[in-house]
Write a protein that holds these residues in place. Structure first.
Motif, PDB file in Angstrom:
ATOM      1  N   LYS A   1      -7.593  -9.049 -10.533  1.00 54.89           N
ATOM      2  CA  LYS A   1      -8.826  -9.596 -11.087  1.00 54.89           C
ATOM      3  C   LYS A   1      -9.950  -8.811 -10.431  1.00 54.89           C
ATOM      4  CE  LYS A   1     -11.602 -12.709 -13.052  1.00 54.89           C
ATOM      5  NZ  LYS A   1     -11.722 -12.903 -14.506  1.00 54.89           N
ATOM      6  N   GLY A   2     -10.529  -7.872 -11.166  1.00 54.63           N
ATOM      7  CA  GLY A   2     -11.439  -6.934 -10.538  1.00 54.63           C
ATOM      8  C   GLY A   2     -10.665  -6.064  -9.566  1.00 54.63           C
ATOM      9  N   THR A   3     -11.032  -6.129  -8.292  1.00 56.75           N
ATOM     10  CA  THR A   3     -10.296  -5.389  -7.260  1.00 56.75           C
ATOM     11  C   THR A   3      -9.359  -6.290  -6.461  1.00 56.75           C
ATOM     12  OG1 THR A   3     -12.114  -5.704  -5.693  1.00 56.75           O
ATOM     13  CG2 THR A   3     -12.129  -3.675  -7.022  1.00 56.75           C
ATOM     14  N   GLU A   4      -9.367  -7.590  -6.756  1.00 54.08           N
ATOM     15  CA  GLU A   4      -8.504  -8.535  -6.033  1.00 54.08           C
ATOM     16  C   GLU A   4      -7.074  -8.441  -6.578  1.00 54.08           C
ATOM     17  OE1 GLU A   4      -7.888 -13.360  -5.285  1.00 54.08           O
ATOM     18  OE2 GLU A   4      -9.507 -12.621  -6.584  1.00 54.08           O
ATOM     19  N   VAL A   5      -6.118  -8.231  -5.680  1.00 57.59           N
ATOM     20  CA  VAL A   5      -4.710  -8.129  -6.077  1.00 57.59           C
ATOM     21  C   VAL A   5      -4.105  -9.520  -6.160  1.00 57.59           C
ATOM     22  CG1 VAL A   5      -2.443  -7.222  -5.468  1.00 57.59           C
ATOM     23  CG2 VAL A   5      -4.490  -5.845  -5.023  1.00 57.59           C
ATOM     24  N   LEU A   6      -3.610  -9.883  -7.336  1.00 54.68           N
ATOM     25  CA  LEU A   6      -3.006 -11.192  -7.566  1.00 54.68           C
ATOM     26  C   LEU A   6      -1.485 -11.160  -7.451  1.00 54.68           C
ATOM     27  CD1 LEU A   6      -5.123 -12.252 -10.679  1.00 54.68           C
ATOM     28  CD2 LEU A   6      -5.614 -12.696  -8.259  1.00 54.68           C
ATOM     29  N   PHE A   7      -0.902 -10.022  -7.787  1.00 55.31           N
ATOM     30  CA  PHE A   7       0.563  -9.884  -7.754  1.00 55.31           C
ATOM     31  C   PHE A   7       0.885  -8.407  -7.724  1.00 55.31           C
ATOM     32  CE2 PHE A   7       4.570  -9.369 -10.236  1.00 55.31           C
ATOM     33  CZ  PHE A   7       5.435 -10.002  -9.346  1.00 55.31           C
ATOM     34  N   GLU A   8       1.845  -8.010  -6.901  1.00 57.43           N
ATOM     35  CA  GLU A   8       2.224  -6.602  -6.854  1.00 57.43           C
ATOM     36  C   GLU A   8       3.704  -6.444  -6.597  1.00 57.43           C
ATOM     37  OE1 GLU A   8      -0.027  -4.768  -3.660  1.00 57.43           O
ATOM     38  OE2 GLU A   8       1.696  -4.917  -2.312  1.00 57.43           O
ATOM     39  N   GLN A   9       4.229  -5.328  -7.065  1.00 61.59           N
ATOM     40  CA  GLN A   9       5.612  -4.945  -6.763  1.00 61.59           C
ATOM     41  C   GLN A   9       5.642  -3.443  -6.486  1.00 61.59           C
ATOM     42  OE1 GLN A   9       8.285  -6.472  -9.877  1.00 61.59           O
ATOM     43  NE2 GLN A   9       8.582  -8.299  -8.649  1.00 61.59           N
ATOM     44  N   GLU A  10       6.512  -3.071  -5.543  1.00 60.85           N
ATOM     45  CA  GLU A  10       6.658  -1.678  -5.134  1.00 60.85           C
ATOM     46  C   GLU A  10       8.082  -1.236  -5.473  1.00 60.85           C
ATOM     47  OE1 GLU A  10       6.790   0.285  -0.759  1.00 60.85           O
ATOM     48  OE2 GLU A  10       4.915  -0.768  -1.218  1.00 60.85           O
TER      49      GLU A  10
ATOM     50  N   ASP B   1       3.934   7.857   2.907  1.00 60.63           N
ATOM     51  CA  ASP B   1       4.752   7.252   3.956  1.00 60.63           C
ATOM     52  C   ASP B   1       5.677   6.162   3.436  1.00 60.63           C
ATOM     53  OD1 ASP B   1       3.575   8.828   5.970  1.00 60.63           O
ATOM     54  OD2 ASP B   1       1.863   7.460   6.100  1.00 60.63           O
ATOM     55  N   PHE B   2       5.876   6.097   2.137  1.00 63.80           N
ATOM     56  CA  PHE B   2       6.787   5.099   1.592  1.00 63.80           C
ATOM     57  C   PHE B   2       8.233   5.441   1.977  1.00 63.80           C
ATOM     58  CE2 PHE B   2       3.212   4.854  -1.465  1.00 63.80           C
ATOM     59  CZ  PHE B   2       2.913   3.500  -1.340  1.00 63.80           C
ATOM     60  N   PRO B   3       9.143   4.463   1.949  1.00 57.14           N
ATOM     61  CA  PRO B   3      10.548   4.739   2.301  1.00 57.14           C
ATOM     62  C   PRO B   3      11.191   5.796   1.415  1.00 57.14           C
ATOM     63  CG  PRO B   3      10.133   2.373   2.241  1.00 57.14           C
ATOM     64  CD  PRO B   3       8.910   3.032   1.702  1.00 57.14           C
ATOM     65  N   TYR B   4      10.755   5.867   0.163  1.00 51.82           N
ATOM     66  CA  TYR B   4      11.232   6.888  -0.776  1.00 51.82           C
ATOM     67  C   TYR B   4      10.008   7.589  -1.349  1.00 51.82           C
ATOM     68  CZ  TYR B   4      15.690   4.399  -0.591  1.00 51.82           C
ATOM     69  OH  TYR B   4      16.855   3.808  -0.162  1.00 51.82           O
ATOM     70  N   ALA B   5      10.073   8.915  -1.449  1.00 50.07           N
ATOM     71  CA  ALA B   5       8.905   9.683  -1.908  1.00 50.07           C
ATOM     72  C   ALA B   5       8.458   9.252  -3.296  1.00 50.07           C
ATOM     73  CB  ALA B   5       9.236  11.179  -1.898  1.00 50.07           C
ATOM     74  N   ASN B   6       9.429   9.028  -4.189  1.00 45.12           N
ATOM     75  CA  ASN B   6       9.097   8.676  -5.575  1.00 45.12           C
ATOM     76  C   ASN B   6       8.887   7.177  -5.699  1.00 45.12           C
ATOM     77  OD1 ASN B   6       9.217  11.305  -6.325  1.00 45.12           O
ATOM     78  ND2 ASN B   6      11.201  11.192  -7.327  1.00 45.12           N
ATOM     79  N   THR B   7       7.656   6.760  -5.498  1.00 45.58           N
ATOM     80  CA  THR B   7       7.307   5.335  -5.453  1.00 45.58           C
ATOM     81  C   THR B   7       6.332   4.990  -6.575  1.00 45.58           C
ATOM     82  OG1 THR B   7       7.683   5.119  -3.078  1.00 45.58           O
ATOM     83  CG2 THR B   7       6.137   3.573  -4.059  1.00 45.58           C
ATOM     84  N   LEU B   8       6.515   3.798  -7.145  1.00 43.61           N
ATOM     85  CA  LEU B   8       5.579   3.247  -8.120  1.00 43.61           C
ATOM     86  C   LEU B   8       5.006   1.958  -7.548  1.00 43.61           C
ATOM     87  CD1 LEU B   8       8.486   4.009  -9.805  1.00 43.61           C
ATOM     88  CD2 LEU B   8       6.890   3.784 -11.715  1.00 43.61           C
ATOM     89  N   LEU B   9       3.696   1.822  -7.571  1.00 41.97           N
ATOM     90  CA  LEU B   9       3.021   0.609  -7.125  1.00 41.97           C
ATOM     91  C   LEU B   9       2.357  -0.020  -8.342  1.00 41.97           C
ATOM     92  CD1 LEU B   9       2.481  -1.016  -4.557  1.00 41.97           C
ATOM     93  CD2 LEU B   9       0.358   0.276  -4.285  1.00 41.97           C
TER      94      LEU B   9
ATOM     95  N   LYS C   1      11.078  -3.049  -3.430  1.00 36.90           N
ATOM     96  CA  LYS C   1      10.797  -3.391  -2.041  1.00 36.90           C
ATOM     97  C   LYS C   1      11.004  -4.891  -1.818  1.00 36.90           C
ATOM     98  CE  LYS C   1       7.165  -3.444   1.475  1.00 36.90           C
ATOM     99  NZ  LYS C   1       5.739  -3.157   1.779  1.00 36.90           N
ATOM    100  N   GLY C   2      11.734  -5.208  -0.759  1.00 36.40           N
ATOM    101  CA  GLY C   2      11.944  -6.606  -0.410  1.00 36.40           C
ATOM    102  C   GLY C   2      13.011  -7.307  -1.216  1.00 36.40           C
ATOM    103  N   GLN C   3      13.635  -6.578  -2.131  1.00 35.67           N
ATOM    104  CA  GLN C   3      14.669  -7.202  -2.962  1.00 35.67           C
ATOM    105  C   GLN C   3      15.874  -7.558  -2.101  1.00 35.67           C
ATOM    106  OE1 GLN C   3      15.715  -4.882  -6.377  1.00 35.67           O
ATOM    107  NE2 GLN C   3      17.485  -6.123  -6.899  1.00 35.67           N
ATOM    108  N   GLN C   4      16.363  -8.761  -2.287  1.00 33.51           N
ATOM    109  CA  GLN C   4      17.539  -9.207  -1.532  1.00 33.51           C
ATOM    110  C   GLN C   4      18.731  -8.354  -1.924  1.00 33.51           C
ATOM    111  OE1 GLN C   4      18.372 -12.619   0.019  1.00 33.51           O
ATOM    112  NE2 GLN C   4      16.245 -13.047   0.463  1.00 33.51           N
ATOM    113  N   GLU C   5      19.478  -7.928  -0.933  1.00 28.01           N
ATOM    114  CA  GLU C   5      20.680  -7.138  -1.203  1.00 28.01           C
ATOM    115  C   GLU C   5      21.684  -7.986  -1.972  1.00 28.01           C
ATOM    116  OE1 GLU C   5      21.381  -3.959  -0.573  1.00 28.01           O
ATOM    117  OE2 GLU C   5      19.391  -3.617   0.269  1.00 28.01           O
ATOM    118  N   GLU C   6      22.272  -7.376  -2.987  1.00 25.71           N
ATOM    119  CA  GLU C   6      23.298  -8.077  -3.745  1.00 25.71           C
ATOM    120  C   GLU C   6      24.524  -8.322  -2.865  1.00 25.71           C
ATOM    121  OE1 GLU C   6      24.324  -6.015  -7.273  1.00 25.71           O
ATOM    122  OE2 GLU C   6      22.309  -6.145  -8.142  1.00 25.71           O
ATOM    123  N   ILE C   7      25.227  -9.395  -3.171  1.00 30.37           N
ATOM    124  CA  ILE C   7      26.491  -9.644  -2.477  1.00 30.37           C
ATOM    125  C   ILE C   7      27.436  -8.493  -2.804  1.00 30.37           C
ATOM    126  CG2 ILE C   7      28.487 -11.185  -2.279  1.00 30.37           C
ATOM    127  CD1 ILE C   7      26.602 -13.470  -3.110  1.00 30.37           C
TER     128      ILE C   7
END
Length: 449
Positions: free
Chosen positions: A133-142, A120-128, A154-160
């Motif tokens: 730390k163990g199973t705790e997520v400290l930082f993520e990017q999509e 269900d991602f906005p684009y089929a070809n997605t990398l997560l 994901k969430g990247q500010q649109e360039e001028i």
């Protein structure tokens, strides 16, 4: 519609094969994550990296080398500086250390998870990508791989928005500019390129020469190579044999065979994971290089004319990407080899001095006769039908140029914008199993031998 603001060198990128969306894009995503981590200041020290691939990145990622590509990016390599030997070592499972921002974590292709194809991602070809730390997520990017090596976060500010001297979103608008301003097509693209990159026209041509030289080198390397391509299909290279045997034929057949050989050569290099140029993708990286090699080596067209043709080819690629797609995962192979064939047809026509309406007609014809072309790589490898399809694409491009060079303008009924719209609609209607998932077509009809 918003104006096209893509740089020529965002479309034409040097990097390793076999796929721009599955190799170059994921490597870029991994490299960006590596740099993002370098700017972090975490209170907790992570001990593992989660790497999840979705869509056709999962379905055909093994065959496309997606796992090794994203790991290479996470290890600090970008597509333009990675060595093919290093990627091959990664594919064999060699272990390394992710080192960024004071963090050190063991990493290999075994850490890559091939996740859900349907998602269900906005684009089929997605990398997560996640630091944990163990199973705790400290930082993520999509990240989303949207074709041609282009990546969205994901969430990247649109360039001028870039405000360019010549604003167009389709071919009709570009033709109006050329008519109103009294410009040739390559001149408008060149002026926009200098505005985008901030470099001089001479520097643009120098960068184009580097692209052209890389394209020709991929052909030359392919023409000299023999043996079996990587992967389980056991596919033998054909380019060298085609080229050598062309000498035994008549003049007309000789040129046609050589054109085929050039297409095979660059595509076989791509399939081997060697360095190619996205044109507009890696899966279609044999079409334009074959046309260029034939123009310069067989037909004696000057480098100056070829450079100009490359700028025109870029404009055609921009329009197709802007109004439809160049991603096999979105519209099938019509968006890859089909668009590459259109770009090559326009390039050949322009380099041979044809007027812009003939250039458009050549590009339109080439793309029209790729409409509905599916992306169904056998075993998920960019080999069958991809390699031979590139050769067919350049031959069709040359044929489209020949027809456009002599046809009567008033009898040509279909515009480039119309055929791009048809490609977009066809891609929307195309079943997902024909869009780079290897779940239909030749991918299931041909045994994975």
């Amino acid at each position: 519609m918003t104006a096209i603001t893509t740089s020529v060198f965002e479309l034409f990128k040097i990097g390793p094969g076999p796929s721009s969306s599955h190799t170059i894009g994921p490597m870029t995503a991994g490299y960006r994550f590596y740099n993002a981590v370098d700017d972090l200041n975490l209170d907790v020290q992570p001990d593992n990296i989660e790497i999840r691939l979705y869509g056709s990145l999962s379905a055909t990622g093994k065959g496309h080398g997606t796992d090794r590509a994203v790991v290479a990016g996470l290890l600090g390599f970008s597509p333009d500086n990675v060595e093919c030997e290093f990627l091959e070592a990664l594919a064999e499972g060699s272990s390394h250390q992710f080192e960024s921002g004071g963090i050190s974590i063991p990493l290999s292709v075994k850490d890559v998870v091939f996740a859900e194809v349907e998602n269900d991602f906005p684009y089929a070809n997605t990398l997560l990508l996640r630091l944990r730390k163990g199973t705790e997520v400290l930082f993520e990017q999509e990240y989303y791989s949207i074709g041609g090596g282009f990546i969205k976060l994901k969430g990247q500010q649109e360039e001028i928005p870039r405000v360019l001297p010549y604003r167009y979103s389709n071919m009709d608008e570009l033709k109006a500019i050329l008519t109103d301003e009294g410009l040739r097509m390559h001149q408008a693209v060149l002026v926009n390129e200098t505005a985008i990159t901030g470099v001089s026209e001479e520097e643009v041509y120098e960068k184009l020469d580097a692209i052209l030289d890389a394209m020709k080198l991929s052909v030359e390397n392919g023409l000299s190579a023999e043996g079996i391509l990587p992967g389980p299909l056991g596919l033998h290279r054909k380019a060298k044999r085609l080229y050598e045997n062309s000498a035994q034929t008549n003049a007309a057949d000789k040129f046609l065979l050589r054109l085929n050989a050039y297409g095979f050569a660059a595509s076989e290099e791509n399939a081997a994971g060697h360095i190619v140029v996205t044109a507009p993708t890696s899966g279609s990286a044999g079409v334009i290089p074959a046309a260029i090699y034939a123009l310069e080596e067989d037909l004696g067209i000057s480098r100056e004319k070829v450079r100009e043709g490359m700028l025109v080819a870029a404009a055609l690629g921009f329009i197709a990407k802007h109004n439809a797609s160049i991603a096999g995962a979105e519209v099938g192979c019509q968006g890859e080899v089909g668009v590459a064939s259109a770009m090559a047809a326009g390039l050949v026509a322009y380099a041979n001095g044809l007027r812009f309406w003939r250039v458009e007609n050549a590009a339109e014809s080439a793309l029209e006769h790729h409409l509905g072309l599916t992306c169904d790589p056998v075993g998920g490898y960019v080999q069958i039908p991809c390699i031979e399809r590139n050769a067919m694409g350049v031959v069709r491009a040359y044929n489209a140029y020949l027809i456009a060079s002599v046809e009567n303008e008033i009898f040509h009924k279909v515009s480039f914008d119309e055929v791009v719209q048809a490609m977009a609609e066809t891609g929307k209607d195309m079943n997902s199993k024909y869009r780079e998932t290897s779940l239909g077509g030749l991918a299931v009809s041909v045994p994975n031998c």
